[in-house]
Design an enzyme around this catalytic site. Structure first.
Site, PDB file in Angstrom:
ATOM      1  N   GLY A 272       0.831  -1.196   0.017  1.00  0.00           N
ATOM      2  CA  GLY A 272      -0.180  -0.107  -0.043  1.00  0.00           C
ATOM      3  C   GLY A 272       0.871   1.171  -0.034  1.00  0.00           C
ATOM      4  N   CYS A 273       0.409   2.293  -0.209  1.00  0.00           N
ATOM      5  CA  CYS A 273       1.459   3.489  -0.157  1.00  0.00           C
ATOM      6  C   CYS A 273       0.615   4.816  -0.452  1.00  0.00           C
ATOM      7  CB  CYS A 273       1.977   3.393  -1.648  1.00  0.00           C
ATOM      8  SG  CYS A 273       2.653   1.966  -2.238  1.00  0.00           S
TER       9      CYS A 273
END
Lengths: 501, 367
Positions: free
Chosen positions: B19-20
């Site tokens: 995720g980011c």
């Protein structure tokens, strides 16, 4: 001679309590297993004629019948099994080639059953096909290698001819002759309703079925039966049949007994003469010859139809496919060694060719290594048995699949593997009018539509589970597959990791 | 480094998901500004990263060398540096080379050797390759990254540069002294991998030539995309989404000459049901692109910001399964995973909007 007597493989069990001697079984059995004994007012059965097709079982109004495997046996021998011994007796008695039909029934590994499918958890969401669009439309045909633009900078959208499928499943080749008029009509109607294609096989196209041309693939095989310009232009695509999974390396044989007036006309051959298609195409002894036929057919149809080249899965299939991909063919169809047939020599069917799973993986890998995977579409069959097999085939790299045995099962086939006798009690693999009429094409096509619709639902459900909402993102997506119980070589050929990895 | 069974696989040895947080800023007037606002923006989204990767891409940062490719390299051994420099000398004129200036940060450790080279293809080599300058350079970069062990080109464009490390992005910005660089456009990435990447090459942005991509998501089409793009000379050594997306954009935009909008009609193609409602000409165009490049459709969640010379493009997956916000104020355009990351640097934007799934936001410098 007593030595030729073979104890029947199956025994007809009739529950005397339930049997009402209504004689339905007698009327239904083309093999004449059942008869009525006036003396005793009882039904009797000749087990030796039974092919285990379940026609009588399913129509018995009181469920009095079942077919069981005999417990009669030879002295047990791991090497000389009963079946092997009986084959020797048969050949010693007749001097003939053993005949068989439908797909290879032997216990070879079924790789579909050793491959598992992935699903999303936490890091990306699965997609609910009931709430979100889920796309299965597929195009088959050559893709352009380079974008071209007109003088106004607009992309030129003209492509080589393409087949557009609403779902990547087609009915594979079965000739009119090997199967009945009503079976053909069922397939044609279903293909039309589903937005996919059925395939004429090498038996030509009955004039009644030209109306389904938009959903028809017409086949050109080594016997050239029924091939004429009108036929070539009647279909949506043309398939050159080089080989068949059930009998790689040999031709076909439709006995004269099946060739009545209608079939004779459709195939353009004399009535009651055996229709023997040669093992090779006698104008194709090499790959450059194939190219000539591909372009001859394109010329005959003004480059409006994609050309499919169908081959059996054999040992050097990836090199063969690579050659076909450069022959001008638009689509390669590969038929695995478990593919069905209306009749084939049993030894060929059971021993020649390789599993479609391995052939597909190997061909897809090779075409990518050579950078030509987009030049050609890949269709596989032989045998695809369920929606899960479809998913696995596409993830291994197929664009679409061919189904035939599954389609026949939907029409009522019980896989008794006696098609070659021409006495199919289900009205499928027969030309006897009284048997053919048992298959109602309206009912048959509805069952085919039901089957493929059910598979479509299941495919969408599993795609959604993987977080994929369009079938093209599944194609060749081998990370979505894991092997179970496979050795290193098998995994390497399939191009997948083992479960847990 | 642990050994045997206990050793974690490195990035590239298996596929990780992450995720980011992403953010991008551009001044359409071409005015250059430091990376400070990008650092501030991404720091608001601290919890969207986990300290296992951060990085920046700046455009317009090397005006004095604007006609030369700026190669940024990680070296994990002296031999790798020797081998790589030998390769570079064989293929390029080296105009300038130096260590990239860094400053120690307690949260950034295990740094490799980090070098920068301004290069231009050797004219004789280029001529004999019969390739365009960009294609020649791209092939050299792919060759280094897939054949010289321990050497990794992580930036290779002209007048742009990528700076990345294992750490939180705000620490990475300080480590590379990004306050000292000025560009007209910055993108930044904070990473939340589900696995330890083990080396710095796995951090983002991922770049090839002047294309850089920051990405938030986990695409379900990965292996379909990878196996297709690898037919065209690309080598997906990192096994990350960002890498394969960058290659696909390079292939479609640079090599096939598609416009950015057309690229989006391939990688985030509209649904067939949407296409069917368009004009006849549009149906033909959309169908052609979806069919011809079917294996480049990306499915699964993603939001990306693509940096290129002269602009930015933001794009969401077709279902918008990842957040992405855009805003503008005068000539400034802001793109980020969260609105808060925009408001911290521009509290009063003229307009804030949430781009629809599959609809690109393309911003270019005023001409």
């Amino acid at each position: 001679m007593g030595i030729n007597y073979l104890y029947p493989d199956y025994e007809v069990h009739r529950d005397r309590e339930k049997c009402i001697s209504c004689r339905v079984c007698e009327r239904q059995c083309a093999n004449e297993v059942h008869s009525y004994d006036k003396e005793t007012n009882r039904m009797v059965a000749d087990d030796s004629a039974c092919v285990n097709c379940h026609r009588c079982v399913t129509l018995c109004p009181t469920h009095a019948l079942k077919i069981v495997k005999t417990d009669h046996l030879f002295k047990e021998n791991a090497n000389w099994k009963g079946e092997v011994i009986q084959d020797i007796y048969r050949q010693a008695a007749t001097g003939g080639v053993l005949l068989a039909s439908m797909g290879n029934p032997k216990e070879y590994p079924v790789y579909w059953d050793k491959v598992l499918i992935n699903a999303s958890q936490v890091t990306n969401p699965s997609i609910d096909p009931l709430r979100e669009p889920m796309e299965t439309r597929t195009f088959l045909g050559q893709k352009e290698a380079k974008i071209r633009r007109d003088e106004n900078g607009r992309i030129i959208t003209k492509t080589s001819p393409q087949l557009s499928l609403t779902i990547p499943i087609m009915f594979s080749a079965m000739s009119y002759g090997s199967i009945s008029y009503n079976a053909h009509k069922s397939l044609a109607l279903a293909a039309q309703q589903l937005g996919t294609f059925y395939n004429t096989g090498e038996g030509g196209l009955h004039e009644d079925f030209y109306q389904y041309g938009k959903n028809t693939i017409v086949q050109v095989a080594s016997g050239r039966f029924g091939v004429h310009p009108g036929y070539l232009n009647a279909g949506a695509a043309i398939e050159i049949k080089m080989g068949q999974g059930a009998k790689p390396g040999i031709g076909g044989h439709l006995p004269g007994s099946k060739i009545g007036q209608d079939i004779s006309k459709t195939r353009m051959i004399p009535e009651h003469a055996d229709a023997i298609s040669p093992a090779p195409h006698h104008d194709i002894y090499s790959i450059e010859d194939l190219r000539q036929l591909v372009y001859a057919l394109k010329e005959a149809t003004a480059y409006t139809k994609p050309i499919i080249v169908k081959v059996a899965a054999v040992h050097n299939i990836s090199a063969i496919a690579s050659g076909i991909a450069r022959s001008g063919a638009d689509i390669i169809a590969i038929d695995g060694f478990r593919g069905g047939t209306g009749a084939a020599p049993a030894r060929t069917r059971d021993n020649v060719g390789i599993p479609i799973e391995l052939a597909l993986a190997s061909v897809d890998t090779r075409l990518r290594q050579e950078g030509i995977r987009n030049n050609v579409s890949l269709v596989v069959g032989g045998s695809i048995r369920s929606s899960a097999d479809v998913i696995k085939a596409i993830a291994l790299g197929a664009d679409a699949i061919y189904v035939a045995t599954g389609a026949l099962l939907a029409l009522g086939c019980h896989l008794c593997r006696t098609c070659q006798s021409g006495k199919c009690n289900w009205g499928i693999a027969t030309q006897k009018p009284e048997l053919v009429k048992r298959l109602n094409p309206e009912v048959g096509s509805q069952r085919l539509v039901n089957l493929i619709t059910a598979w479509d639902h299941e495919i969408k459900e599993m795609m959604g589970g993987m977080g994929i909402n369009s079938i093209e993102a599944l194609k060749g997506n081998r990370l979505m597959l894991r092997g179970i119980g496979l050795n290193e070589t098998e995994l390497q050929i399939l191009g997948i990791s083992h479960a847990g990895n | 480094m642990q050994s045997g069974q206990q050793r974690m696989p490195l990035e590239g040895e298996e596929r990780f998901s992450s995720g980011c947080a992403i953010s991008g800023i551009i001044d359409r007037s071409g005015q250059r500004f430091s990376a400070r606002s990008a650092i501030t923006s991404i720091s608001v989204m601290h919890d969207r990263s986990n300290g296992l990767g951060g990085g920046f891409a700046g455009y317009g940062i090397y005006p004095e060398y604007k006609d030369h490719y700026a190669f940024h390299l990680f070296y994990y051994s002296k031999e790798a540096k020797v081998g790589c420099e030998l390769f570079l000398e064989e293929h390029f004129d080296l105009i300038n080379l130096s260590k990239i200036p860094t400053e120690k940060n307690p949260n950034i450790t295990d740094e490799p050797l980090i070098w920068r080279y301004f290069v231009t293809p050797l004219p004789t080599k280029l001529a004999s390759s019969q390739l365009e300058e960009d294609e020649y350079t791209a092939r050299c970069v792919i060759t280094i990254n897939s054949t010289i062990k321990g050497a990794y080109v992580f930036s290779s464009g002209k007048n742009m540069g990528v700076f990345k490390a294992v750490g939180y992005p705000e620490d990475v910005g300080q480590f590379y002294r990004l306050d000292d660089y000025k560009g007209y456009c910055w993108t930044v990435h904070g990473r939340y991998p589900t696995n330890t990447p083990g080396w710095w090459g796995g951090s983002h942005p991922f770049a090839l030539l002047d294309y850089s991509v920051v990405h938030n998501g986990e695409i379900s089409s990965y292996d379909a995309n990878r196996r297709f793009i690898e037919m065209f000379g690309y080598n997906c050594t990192l096994q990350t989404d960002t890498e394969v997306i960058t290659y696909m954009i390079d292939y479609l935009h640079r090599r096939q000459g598609l416009t950015l909008e057309e690229v989006c009609h391939v990688i985030a193609a509209p649904f067939w049901s949407t296409i069917s409602r368009k004009s006849e000409e549009e149906i033909a165009q959309y169908t052609y692109l979806r069919n011809t490049f079917a294996s480049m459709l990306i499915t699964g969640p993603f939001s990306i910001i693509l940096g290129f010379t002269g602009g930015l493009m933001a794009l969401n997956d077709r279902l918008k399964l990842r957040s992405l916000v855009a805003a503008e104020k005068g000539d400034m355009v802001y793109l980020a995973s969260e609105e808060a990351a925009i408001r911290i640097i521009e509290p009063n934007p003229d307009r804030v909007w949430h781009p629809s799934g599959g609809k690109p936001v393309i911003v270019t410098l005023n001409t």
